[in-house]
Motif scaffolding. Structure first.
Motif, PDB file in Angstrom:
ATOM      1  N   ILE A 165       0.878  -1.380   0.020  1.00 18.93           N
ATOM      2  CA  ILE A 165       0.162  -0.150   0.068  1.00 18.93           C
ATOM      3  C   ILE A 165       1.051   0.748   0.246  1.00 18.93           C
ATOM      4  O   ILE A 165       1.107   2.983  -0.891  1.00 18.93           O
ATOM      5  N   ALA A 166       1.860   1.152   0.716  1.00 18.62           N
ATOM      6  CA  ALA A 166       2.277   2.464   0.521  1.00 18.62           C
ATOM      7  C   ALA A 166       3.169   2.437  -0.654  1.00 18.62           C
ATOM      8  O   ALA A 166       3.377   3.984  -1.256  1.00 18.62           O
ATOM      9  N   LEU A 167       4.288   1.888  -1.134  1.00 21.88           N
ATOM     10  CA  LEU A 167       4.607   2.113  -2.384  1.00 21.88           C
ATOM     11  C   LEU A 167       3.740   2.276  -3.108  1.00 21.88           C
ATOM     12  O   LEU A 167       4.038   2.288  -4.531  1.00 21.88           O
ATOM     13  N   ILE A 168       2.613   1.424  -3.032  1.00 21.93           N
ATOM     14  CA  ILE A 168       1.769   2.289  -4.141  1.00 21.93           C
ATOM     15  C   ILE A 168       1.356   3.824  -4.413  1.00 21.93           C
ATOM     16  O   ILE A 168       1.536   3.949  -5.367  1.00 21.93           O
ATOM     17  N   ALA A 169       1.155   5.004  -3.115  1.00 21.37           N
ATOM     18  CA  ALA A 169       1.062   5.372  -2.589  1.00 21.37           C
ATOM     19  C   ALA A 169       2.127   6.816  -3.137  1.00 21.37           C
ATOM     20  O   ALA A 169       2.191   7.583  -3.982  1.00 21.37           O
ATOM     21  N   ASN A 170       3.023   6.376  -3.006  1.00 19.57           N
ATOM     22  CA  ASN A 170       4.222   6.672  -2.726  1.00 19.57           C
ATOM     23  C   ASN A 170       4.742   6.489  -4.920  1.00 19.57           C
ATOM     24  O   ASN A 170       6.025   7.282  -4.901  1.00 19.57           O
ATOM     25  N   GLY A 171       4.652   5.524  -5.736  1.00 17.82           N
ATOM     26  CA  GLY A 171       5.221   5.581  -6.649  1.00 17.82           C
ATOM     27  C   GLY A 171       6.375   4.929  -6.730  1.00 17.82           C
ATOM     28  O   GLY A 171       7.328   5.135  -7.740  1.00 17.82           O
ATOM     29  N   ALA A 172       6.594   3.764  -6.161  1.00 20.36           N
ATOM     30  CA  ALA A 172       7.754   3.394  -6.217  1.00 20.36           C
ATOM     31  C   ALA A 172       8.119   2.630  -7.059  1.00 20.36           C
ATOM     32  O   ALA A 172       9.283   2.949  -7.929  1.00 20.36           O
ATOM     33  N   ALA A 173       7.448   2.037  -7.914  1.00 19.36           N
ATOM     34  CA  ALA A 173       7.674   1.071  -9.759  1.00 19.36           C
ATOM     35  C   ALA A 173       6.834   1.924 -10.708  1.00 19.36           C
ATOM     36  O   ALA A 173       7.048   2.263 -11.611  1.00 19.36           O
ATOM     37  N   HIS A 174       5.716   2.678 -10.279  1.00 14.54           N
ATOM     38  CA  HIS A 174       5.136   2.884 -11.326  1.00 14.54           C
ATOM     39  C   HIS A 174       4.588   4.350 -10.564  1.00 14.54           C
ATOM     40  O   HIS A 174       4.714   5.381  -9.506  1.00 14.54           O
ATOM     41  N   GLY A 175       4.099   5.713 -10.936  1.00 18.27           N
ATOM     42  CA  GLY A 175       3.551   6.327 -11.185  1.00 18.27           C
ATOM     43  C   GLY A 175       2.434   6.503  -9.572  1.00 18.27           C
ATOM     44  O   GLY A 175       1.354   4.956  -9.660  1.00 18.27           O
ATOM     45  N   ALA A 176       2.494   7.440  -8.707  1.00 17.48           N
ATOM     46  CA  ALA A 176       1.151   7.518  -7.391  1.00 17.48           C
ATOM     47  C   ALA A 176       0.416   7.175  -8.060  1.00 17.48           C
ATOM     48  O   ALA A 176      -0.271   8.084  -8.540  1.00 17.48           O
ATOM     49  N   ASP A 177      -0.311   6.335  -7.245  1.00 22.04           N
ATOM     50  CA  ASP A 177      -2.004   5.841  -7.338  1.00 22.04           C
ATOM     51  C   ASP A 177      -2.908   5.817  -5.536  1.00 22.04           C
ATOM     52  O   ASP A 177      -2.248   4.983  -4.985  1.00 22.04           O
ATOM     53  N   TRP A 178      -2.963   7.124  -5.126  1.00 19.16           N
ATOM     54  CA  TRP A 178      -3.727   7.088  -4.362  1.00 19.16           C
ATOM     55  C   TRP A 178      -5.201   5.998  -4.737  1.00 19.16           C
ATOM     56  O   TRP A 178      -5.316   5.478  -3.292  1.00 19.16           O
ATOM     57  N   PRO A 179      -5.533   7.325  -4.893  1.00 17.59           N
ATOM     58  CA  PRO A 179      -6.789   5.771  -4.970  1.00 17.59           C
ATOM     59  C   PRO A 179      -6.351   4.415  -4.591  1.00 17.59           C
ATOM     60  O   PRO A 179      -7.655   3.850  -4.128  1.00 17.59           O
ATOM     61  N   GLN A 180      -5.847   3.422  -5.834  1.00 20.58           N
ATOM     62  CA  GLN A 180      -5.262   1.825  -5.471  1.00 20.58           C
ATOM     63  C   GLN A 180      -5.417   2.118  -4.627  1.00 20.58           C
ATOM     64  O   GLN A 180      -5.917   1.178  -3.198  1.00 20.58           O
ATOM     65  N   ALA A 181      -4.321   2.572  -4.190  1.00 19.39           N
ATOM     66  CA  ALA A 181      -3.502   2.316  -2.134  1.00 19.39           C
ATOM     67  C   ALA A 181      -4.970   2.678  -1.329  1.00 19.39           C
ATOM     68  O   ALA A 181      -4.712   1.950  -0.489  1.00 19.39           O
ATOM     69  N   VAL A 182      -5.356   3.667  -0.995  1.00 16.42           N
ATOM     70  CA  VAL A 182      -7.333   3.370  -0.503  1.00 16.42           C
ATOM     71  C   VAL A 182      -7.366   2.309  -0.626  1.00 16.42           C
ATOM     72  O   VAL A 182      -7.743   1.872   0.533  1.00 16.42           O
TER      73      VAL A 182
END
Length: 325
Positions: A78-95
Motif C-alpha cells: 500500500i505504501a509503495l503504490i501510494a508513493n509510486g515506487a515502481a509506477h506513478g503514484a496511485d493514491w486511490p488504489q492504495a486507499v
C-alpha cells in the motif's frame, strides 16, 4: 517448504557468499506459494541486496505475498503504490487496498484507516485546508503552522521508525556519505518509502502544500529523539556543492512537556519553544539559490524529558530515495 524471513539455511548460504543457491531456494519456495518467500524476495529486490534492485519485480513479489497472506506485505505494498515506487503514484488504489486489508481483519490497517478518515483530504490525498501561518520572520521567511498535526498523527509519525533509532549522523560532502559528528548528538531514524503509511504520506502532502512544493521534492522524513543533554549545534541545512539543494526545511514537533530543546536562529535572535503538533517552515537559500547564512539554527540541549521532532528537507528538484545521488 515453509520459508521464514530469518530462515537459517538461506542466511547461511548468504554468509558464505552463495547468493545463487540462496536465490534458488527462495524462488523455489515462492513458486510453491510460500508467503515468506515472496516477501523475502520483495525485500531483496527493494534493497538491491543481495541481488540487483528491481522495483517492478519487487511490487509483483509483494502482491504475491499479500495474496498468500503474509502479515506485513499488504501495508508495504500500500505504501509503495501510494508513493509510486515502481509506477506513478496511485493514491486511490492504495486507499482501496487499505480498505481491503482493514476489512480482512488487519488491525494495523484498520488503525491507519481510522486516522486517515479523520483527515480532510481530497481524492489525491492532498489536504483541503491548512492552519493560518504565523510569520516569525519575513526575510528570511520563517513560518510556524500551529497544530498542523493532531496528537494521534504525531504519535503515528514518531512510531513510524522508532525501532530504527540510532546515534544521528550528518552528511559529509567530501565522502558523499552520512558520518557521525559532534555537531549532532540526538538519535535519528529515516522513515523510508516502505514505511510511509498512507497516514505518513498524507502528512507529507500536507507539508508539500504548506511549502508550495511537490511531494516528490522531499527527502524521507528524518525522525529525531533528544534525551537530556542531547542537542543539534548551530548549522545550516544546505549541502555544500549540491546540484539539488535543500531549499526548505520543515520541522514537525511531535510532543511537548520537556525542558529546553528550543530551536534557535542565532543570527536573527529568534528562539522557538516547540508545541506538540506545530510545524516550523523556513527557507534555506537566497533568491539566487545560494545558502542563506541567516538561517543558521540549532536545537538547544534538552534539560529534562525527551523531545521528539521530525524533519523534512525539501530539494529544489525531484528527489529519489532509491537513488539519492
Amino acid at each position: 517448504m515453509s520459508l521464514d524471513p530469518s530462515d537459517a539455511t538461506i542466511d547461511t548460504l548468504l554468509q558464505r557468499g552463495d547468493v545463487r543457491s540462496a536465490m534458488a531456494l527462495v524462488e523455489q519456495a515462492a513458486a510453491a506459494g510460500d508467503p515468506g518467500a515472496h516477501f523475502r524476495l520483495a525485500l531483496w529486490l527493494l534493497a538491491g541486496s543481495p541481488i540487483p534492485r528491481d522495483l517492478p519485480r519487487a511490487m509483483r513479489a509483494l502482491r504475491a505475498a499479500t495474496v498468500s497472506g503474509h502479515p506485513d506485505a499488504a501495508l508495504m505494498e500500500i505504501a509503495l503504490i501510494a508513493n509510486g515506487a515502481a509506477h506513478g503514484a496511485d493514491w486511490p488504489q492504495a486507499v482501496r487496498l487499505l480498505d481491503i486489508a482493514a476489512d480482512s481483519g488487519n488491525a494495523t490497517a484498520a488503525q491507519h484507516r481510522g486516522l486517515l478518515n479523520a483527515m480532510a483530504l481530497d481524492d489525491a490525498g492532498d489536504p483541503l485546508s491548512l492552519p493560518p501561518p504565523e510569520y516569525l520572520s519575513r526575510s528570511p521567511e520563517i513560518v510556524r503552522l500551529p497544530s498542523l498535526l493532531t496528537p494521534a498523527e504525531c504519535e503515528h509519525l514518531a512510531m513510524a521508525a522508532a525501532d530504527l533509532l540510532q546515534p544521528a549522523l550528518v552528511f559529509d560532502p567530501v565522502s558523499n556519505r552520512m558520518i557521525s559528528h559532534p555537531v549532532r548528538t540526538s538519535d535519528n531514524a529515516l522513515v523510508g518509502p516502505t514505511r510511509e503509511s498512507l497516514v505518513v504520506q498524507a502528512i507529507l502532502r500536507r507539508v508539500a502544500a504548506a511549502t508550495g512544493t511537490m511531494v516528490w521534492q522531499g527527502e524521507p522524513i528524518s525522525l529525531l529523539r533528544y534525551s537530556p543533554g542531547q542537542q543539534y549545534r548551530p548549522h545550516l541545512d544546505t549541502i555544500a556543492g549540491s546540484a539539488n539543494q535543500r531549499i526548505k526545511t520543515v520541522l514537525l514537533y511531535l510532543n511537548e512537556g520537556y525542558a529546553g530543546g528550543e530551536t534557535r536562529f542565532d543570527k536573527l535572535g529568534i528562539d522557538i519553544v516547540a508545541r506538540g503538533g506545530d510545524a516550523l517552515l523556513f527557507d534555506n537559500v537566497l533568491a539566487n539559490g545560494q545558502p542563506d547564512a541567516r538561517t543558521r539554527h540549532a536545537g538547544l540541549p534538552v534539560r529534562a524529558g525527551v523531545k521528539w521532532v521530525a524533519t523534512r528537507w525539501v530539494r529544489a528538484n525531484p528527489f529519489s530515495p532509491w537513488n539519492p545521488s
